[in-house]
Design a protein around this motif. Structure first.
Motif, short mmCIF file in Angstrom:
data_model
loop_
_atom_site.label_atom_id
_atom_site.label_comp_id
_atom_site.label_asym_id
_atom_site.label_seq_id
_atom_site.Cartn_x
_atom_site.Cartn_y
_atom_site.Cartn_z
N VAL A 24 0.83 -1.20 0.00
CA VAL A 24 0.00 0.00 0.00
C VAL A 24 0.87 1.25 0.00
O VAL A 24 0.63 2.19 -0.77
N MET A 28 1.09 3.97 -2.90
CA MET A 28 0.63 5.31 -2.55
C MET A 28 1.69 6.35 -2.88
O MET A 28 1.39 7.42 -3.43
N SER A 102 -6.05 5.14 1.82
CA SER A 102 -6.29 3.73 1.54
C SER A 102 -7.73 3.38 1.91
O SER A 102 -8.20 3.70 3.00
N TYR A 128 -3.53 -6.30 -3.16
CA TYR A 128 -3.17 -4.88 -3.22
C TYR A 128 -2.23 -4.59 -4.38
O TYR A 128 -2.21 -3.47 -4.90
N LEU A 136 -8.07 0.79 -4.71
CA LEU A 136 -7.21 0.78 -3.53
C LEU A 136 -7.21 2.10 -2.77
O LEU A 136 -7.04 2.13 -1.55
N PHE A 137 -7.45 3.20 -3.49
CA PHE A 137 -7.31 4.52 -2.89
C PHE A 137 -8.49 5.45 -3.19
O PHE A 137 -9.12 5.34 -4.24
#
Length: 203
Positions: A24, A28, A102, A128, A136-137
């Motif tokens: 993650v 990110m 997240s 992920y 995911l975001f």
């Protein structure tokens, strides 16, 4: 910027193990840097252009720091103790900034993106990797007014606490009842002294 797999492997080594939070955090950070127009954030001259606000002290934060090169000591990594798996990436040169969070739903959706894996941790780790960014975001363009006293670079401000005498830098002092105090004296410290300051003997 290096590939996702290369950055993930390096982040896992720096963090101490590979976990879903590393996936993650790496994703990110890569997305955040792309959105604000930085493709090599950990190297000069781009390292001077980036500030990242992280909102949790978990695995993903180590991954974000690894990918971007931001550091507390460099004043380019800002920690907000909000307990949220989120980070805000700021390009100091252009003012462009994005907050990336997240999603909680990604946990439940991991099985769809990593079918055939029964172990939940491994399922999340692989899921992920495969999820689209929008699954995911949550991604939001934002404005961040970084105060001059929070900018990277040498300390510009300092003042002495009127109670304990310790020097407080970067405008982190508190004005309380007409007195300039450090935050420990104003609000209480995270420690309780057991004895007065020790003066260490030198050889």
């Amino acid at each position: 910027m290096e590939s996702f797999e290369t950055l993930l492997a390096g982040s896992a080594r720096a963090h101490g193990h590979l976990c879903p939070g590393q996936v993650v955090g790496v994703r990110m950070a890569m997305l955040g840097c792309e959105l604000i127009g930085l493709d090599n954030p950990s190297q000069m001259p781009q390292i001077k252009k980036l500030v990242v606000y992280v909102e949790i002290d978990r695995c993903a934060t180590d991954a974000i720091a690894y990918v971007t090169g931001v550091k507390l000591g460099r004043r380019s990594l800002k920690f907000l103790d909000n307990g949220i798996m989120a980070a805000t990436f700021v390009n100091l040169e252009t003012g462009v900034a994005y907050r990336i969070v997240s999603t909680e739903s990604s946990r439940d959706l991991a099985c769809e993106y990593a079918p055939g894996i029964d172990d939940i941790r491994q399922q999340q780790l692989e899921g992920y990797k495969n999820m689209p960014d929008h699954v995911l975001f949550n991604i939001m363009p934002v404005h961040v007014d970084v105060p001059v006293n929070d900018m990277p670079g040498p300390s510009r401000f300092k003042i002495r606490c009127e109670s304990c005498g310790i020097m407080v830098r970067d405008k982190k002092e508190v004005l309380l009842n007409g007195r300039v105090l450090c935050r420990s004296c104003a609000y209480g410290a995270h420690y309780e002294p057991l004895q007065p300051n020790l003066q260490l003997k030198t050889a």
